[in-house]
Design a protein around this motif. Sequence first.
Motif, mmCIF file in Angstrom:
data_model
loop_
_atom_site.group_PDB
_atom_site.id
_atom_site.type_symbol
_atom_site.label_atom_id
_atom_site.label_comp_id
_atom_site.label_asym_id
_atom_site.label_seq_id
_atom_site.Cartn_x
_atom_site.Cartn_y
_atom_site.Cartn_z
ATOM 1 N N THR A 171 5.219 17.873 -1.509
ATOM 2 C CA THR A 171 5.023 17.751 -2.833
ATOM 3 C C THR A 171 5.425 19.002 -3.862
ATOM 4 O O THR A 171 5.007 19.130 -5.292
ATOM 5 N N GLN A 216 4.108 5.636 -4.022
ATOM 6 C CA GLN A 216 5.317 5.900 -4.701
ATOM 7 C C GLN A 216 5.412 5.817 -6.248
ATOM 8 O O GLN A 216 5.908 6.587 -6.790
ATOM 9 N N MET A 227 7.175 11.582 -3.771
ATOM 10 C CA MET A 227 6.221 10.655 -3.332
ATOM 11 C C MET A 227 6.792 9.576 -2.207
ATOM 12 O O MET A 227 6.163 9.106 -1.516
#
Length: 304
Positions: free
Chosen positions: A167, A214, A178
């Motif tokens: 990330t 997600q 994600m």
Amino acid sequence: MHNAFWDHLKEQLSATPPDFSCALELLKEIKEILLSLLLPRQSRLRSEVEDALAADLLQREAERGDLNIPRLSKCVLSMMTLLCAPVRDEAVQKLDGITDSALLLRGIFQVLGLMKMDMRNYTLQSRQPHLREHSILHERAHSSCGSVLFGSPQFVDRLKRSAHALTEDFDSRPEEAMLAVSEQVSQEIHQSLKSMGLAPLSSDNTASLMGQLQDIAHAQNCVRSVIDQRIHLFLKCCLVLGVQRSLLDLPGGLSLIEAELAELGQRFVNLTHHNQQVFGPYYTEILKTLIPLGQAPQTGVESL
């Protein structure tokens, strides 16, 4: 069935000679419904249904032109009387007074539909305790898996490291980040469950988990918003109560990142205090120009 079918059936039975093609299909379906209503122990009644509505016998009678619809209907009604729930007794009795063969077959089919519904409801009610117990055991099994995994410091730390690395570009490419996180988390869970000898996640659960992860890429995601609000609340508490006291009443959902929050909270408090010491006098002068004399709050900048 649609009205057109019943109209066509009436035309066929009223023809000279009568056409029994639709009636044969209907009797075949009626037989299947009757058999579906029988319990395993009702073997004698099953034989009676099979014999009375044997397809080859009915076909021969139809070819000879002497298929006796009223007689067959009476036979079906007697079986329905034995099989129906008490709530359907009146409906079955009313059918006995219908003399038109097409209308009688239509009525039989409609009441059999209600009897099928009664049987489904009865089956569900009788299985409900078993289904409830199975559901409880199923939920316990999945809850145990989650407890085992997330109760393992090694597993949690591994997930944290992976998520942190994946990330780094979240601000610029949240969806890609994600997606990578969801794939990595799914892989980590699968490998850990396998190594522990636990049942793997089903394909539906895996897809659901990956989809939820997600969705965090979207700013309006509810989980993301809630966690963001709770982290801000924790940081505010750190300023008022201090980091250690704030950790004692950590908002829900943040326990797995307690160590990281403790470090963040301490850095935030230190930065705020440093900012206060450097710029406090300037803030005080600005506030004096904005707040009339005598209305200044009891706790000023110095109280931060």
